[in-house]
Write an enzyme that holds these catalytic residues in place. Structure first.
Site, PDB file in Angstrom:
ATOM      1  N   ARG A   1     -10.211 -11.613   1.826  1.00 42.33           N
ATOM      2  CA  ARG A   1     -11.027 -12.711   1.300  1.00 42.33           C
ATOM      3  C   ARG A   1     -10.277 -14.043   1.398  1.00 42.33           C
ATOM      4  O   ARG A   1     -10.896 -15.095   1.534  1.00 42.33           O
ATOM      5  CB  ARG A   1     -11.459 -12.374  -0.133  1.00 42.33           C
ATOM      6  CG  ARG A   1     -10.326 -12.213  -1.094  1.00 42.33           C
ATOM      7  CD  ARG A   1     -10.704 -11.388  -2.321  1.00 42.33           C
ATOM      8  NE  ARG A   1     -10.770  -9.943  -2.034  1.00 42.33           N
ATOM      9  CZ  ARG A   1     -11.088  -9.023  -2.935  1.00 42.33           C
ATOM     10  NH1 ARG A   1     -11.394  -9.374  -4.173  1.00 42.33           N
ATOM     11  NH2 ARG A   1     -11.121  -7.744  -2.604  1.00 42.33           N
TER      12      ARG A   1
ATOM     13  N   LYS B   1       0.850  -1.196   0.000  1.00 43.02           N
ATOM     14  CA  LYS B   1       0.000   0.000   0.000  1.00 43.02           C
ATOM     15  C   LYS B   1       0.883   1.243   0.000  1.00 43.02           C
ATOM     16  O   LYS B   1       2.018   1.202   0.468  1.00 43.02           O
ATOM     17  CB  LYS B   1      -0.865   0.022   1.268  1.00 43.02           C
ATOM     18  CG  LYS B   1      -2.005  -0.953   1.278  1.00 43.02           C
ATOM     19  CD  LYS B   1      -2.831  -0.802   2.554  1.00 43.02           C
ATOM     20  CE  LYS B   1      -3.970  -1.807   2.580  1.00 43.02           C
ATOM     21  NZ  LYS B   1      -4.975  -1.626   1.515  1.00 43.02           N
TER      22      LYS B   1
HETATM   23  N1  BES Z   1      -8.177  -3.749   4.285  1.00 41.03           N
HETATM   24  C1  BES Z   1      -8.299  -3.348   2.930  1.00 41.03           C
HETATM   25  C2  BES Z   1      -9.599  -2.619   2.641  1.00 41.03           C
HETATM   26  C3  BES Z   1      -9.773  -1.288   3.297  1.00 41.03           C
HETATM   27  C4  BES Z   1      -9.354  -0.144   2.669  1.00 41.03           C
HETATM   28  C5  BES Z   1     -10.414  -1.177   4.517  1.00 41.03           C
HETATM   29  C6  BES Z   1      -9.545   1.080   3.257  1.00 41.03           C
HETATM   30  C7  BES Z   1     -10.607   0.052   5.093  1.00 41.03           C
HETATM   31  C8  BES Z   1     -10.189   1.190   4.459  1.00 41.03           C
HETATM   32  C9  BES Z   1      -8.244  -4.567   2.018  1.00 41.03           C
HETATM   33  O1  BES Z   1      -7.438  -5.598   2.459  1.00 41.03           O
HETATM   34  C10 BES Z   1      -7.686  -4.109   0.730  1.00 41.03           C
HETATM   35  O2  BES Z   1      -6.554  -3.733   0.692  1.00 41.03           O
HETATM   36  N2  BES Z   1      -8.515  -4.150  -0.315  1.00 41.03           N
HETATM   37  C11 BES Z   1      -8.115  -3.707  -1.592  1.00 41.03           C
HETATM   38  C12 BES Z   1      -8.641  -4.699  -2.605  1.00 41.03           C
HETATM   39  C13 BES Z   1      -8.104  -4.497  -3.975  1.00 41.03           C
HETATM   40  C14 BES Z   1      -6.634  -4.829  -4.014  1.00 41.03           C
HETATM   41  C15 BES Z   1      -8.871  -5.380  -4.930  1.00 41.03           C
HETATM   42  C16 BES Z   1      -8.731  -2.335  -1.838  1.00 41.03           C
HETATM   43  O3  BES Z   1      -9.862  -2.113  -1.415  1.00 41.03           O
HETATM   44  O4  BES Z   1      -8.048  -1.486  -2.399  1.00 41.03           O
HETATM   45 MN    MN Z   2      -5.426  -5.389   1.856  1.00 44.06          MN
END
Ligand code: BES
Ligand code: MN
Ligand code: ZN
Length: 486
Positions: free
Chosen positions: A337, A263
């Protein structure tokens, strides 16, 4: 916060709070206070507070008028919570140590009185453990509330409400703690401490046990971390012996860096609350156990840390889940997931539940869709979905139903494995839900709550300060009460 019930306001307490119905200032109030309230445009709207000083029998009192809204309001409980919460927000760090809340002429029912106290308690929760240099005026002073003139039966209503508050506070604590303090093993430890003596049975799987069960999806996420992964199950048997339990399953990513699909830096610290789903399940189970819910319920939490490392999984890796289905890991940041699919499968195998509801801070796309007002709910079952929506309204933990459809499911097909862990950018929350649905047995009622926008708040709400909200605990409690009769 310490709550005690009394017959009359003890002479030692200077500050007295009085509930005021909309547009009905008590006629017996001192004229200066009445005029002051009017001048300040205090009308008794729920959550308004006006305070002033009056002299009574030679002693000076601080009198707080707290608006509770109209008695004819349909949804009164949330308004009463808001009123109680407003008192907490006003006096928590005011310098006042004690408050008397005089409900003598309020006409509130036991349940309504308890709602007001619940709001007061929830809004006064803080986690100042790591703040060693707070200035005096920032420190909590209000420590005790004496409640006067409560209707008969408030004791029982308050016992139930306090159990729920215990749960919400536990969730907030888990969510607030940073990633160096709460990681899979310490999450389990915190639960062991908190559930001691509650009658909840605790089961923990370590990595060897999960490996033997074939949980390649969950373990793949955790393999880049120095912290060992865990599966945690909390079982409450308050219902009929042998009756299939209701299952709640939570995503417990104790820190989500994204892994090799790292990230961006700014805001990454927020991912300490990526275990908010597991936190909600733990808090929900605590609430149910403390109020001795008459239902069989199991709470399962998949606990991992998602880190980049020489041993971390790579984009393109193929992992085999416990269900036997294989997954091409396109993006290591779509890890929730992967954790949930093994937790969901294991829950079905181990507990044969009557229904499953999972909670997860799963997708950023969910926050784009619904913001921070309600969580997205996906379900394969109309009855379960309907009851969850009702519990959402009744508890204040609101849900909005989102769609599932085969056309979305196609988007996660993979050329090399049974599925990929991400679809295209579009409909990101829905494809995540479709992924989970592939791990649910045919015919089993299941719902997925994407709480990414709800676990944490950047600004204070009715019954929470900014920070961890405790979202989900009250929803779980309400659902078990209303839908399961527990
Ligand atoms: N934990 C994150 C989702 C999230 C983002 C929760 C912001 C709370 C605030 C999750 O693991 C994630 O990183 N999801 C990605 C999925 C994508 C790579 C398909 C996302 O939402 O960007
Ligand atoms: Mn994630
Ligand atoms: Zn995540």
């Amino acid at each position: 916060m310490d709550f005690t019930f009394a017959q009359s306001v003890p002479a030692s307490i200077r500050t007295i709070a009085l509930p005021v119905l909309l547009d009905t200032l008590p006629p017996e109030l001192e004229p200066a206070l009445r005029d002051g309230a009017k001048a300040a445009r205090f009308t008794g709207k729920a959550g308004q507070v006006f305070d002033g000083f009056v002299e009574r029998g030679g002693a000076v009192h601080r009198l707080a008028l707290v608006g509770v809204g109209a008695a004819t309001e349909k949804e009164r409980l949330p308004l009463l919570e808001k009123a109680g919460a407003a008192l907490a927000a006003k006096y928590l760090t005011s310098g006042e140590k004690e408050l008397a809340l005089d409900l003598s002429n309020s006409g509130l029912s036991p349940e309504q009185a308890a709602a007001m106290l619940l709001g007061l308690r929830l809004r006064s929760w803080r986690y100042d453990k790591y703040r060693t240099k707070l200035k005096d005026e920032q420190k909590v002073t209000l420590a005790a509330v004496t409640v006067v003139g409560v209707p008969d039966g408030t004791d029982a209503a308050w016992a139930d409400a306090s159990a729920v508050a215990d749960g919400v506070e536990f969730t907030r604590e888990l969510v607030t703690e940073p990633g160096n303090v709460i990681y899979p093993e310490s999450f389990v430890e915190r639960c062991r401490e908190r559930f001691a003596g509650t009658g909840v049975e605790i089961t923990v799987l370590d990595e060897d046990e999960m490996g033997a069960l074939g949980m390649g999806a969950l373990l793949g996420v955790g393999q880049g971390s120095r912290r060992a992964s865990r599966m945690l199950a909390l079982r409450w048997q308050g219902g009929a012996e042998g009756a299939a339990p209701m299952a709640f399953v939570g995503k417990g990513v104790t820190f989500d860096t994204g892994g090799i699909s790292l990230k961006p830096g700014p805001g990454m610290e927020e991912m300490k609350w990526d275990m908010g789903g597991a936190g909600a399940v733990a808090g929900g189970m605590l609430a149910l156990a403390r109020r001795k819910a008459k239902a069989n319920v199991v709470g399962v939490m998949g606990l991992v840390e998602n880190m980049p490392d020489g041993n971390a999984q790579r984009p393109g890796d193929v992992v085999t889940s416990m269900s036997g289905q294989t997954i091409e890991v396109i993006n290591t940041d779509a890890e929730g997931r992967l954790v949930l699919c093994d937790a969901l499968h294991w829950t079905q195998e181990t507990y044969s539940p009557s229904a499953i509801v999972d909670f997860a801070t799963l997708t950023g796309a969910m926050v784009i869709s619904l913001g921070n007002e309600q969580a997205g709910m996906f379900s394969n079952d109309e009855t379960l979905a309907e009851k969850l929506l009702l519990a959402g309204v009744a508890s204040g933990d609101k849900l909005w139903r989102m769609p599932l459809a085969p056309a979305y499911d196609k988007l996660i097909d993979s050329p090399i494995a049974d599925m990929r862990n991400v679809g295209p950018r579009q409909a990101g929350s829905i494809t995540a839900a479709q992924f989970l649905l592939r791990f649910i047995r045919d015919g089993l009622p299941w719902a997925h709550c994407d709480i990414a926008g709800m676990a944490w708040a950047d600004k204070a709400g009715a019954t929470w300060d900014k920070g961890a909200t405790g979202y989900g605990v009250r929803l779980i409690d309400r659902y078990v009460r209303d839908a399961l009769g527990g």
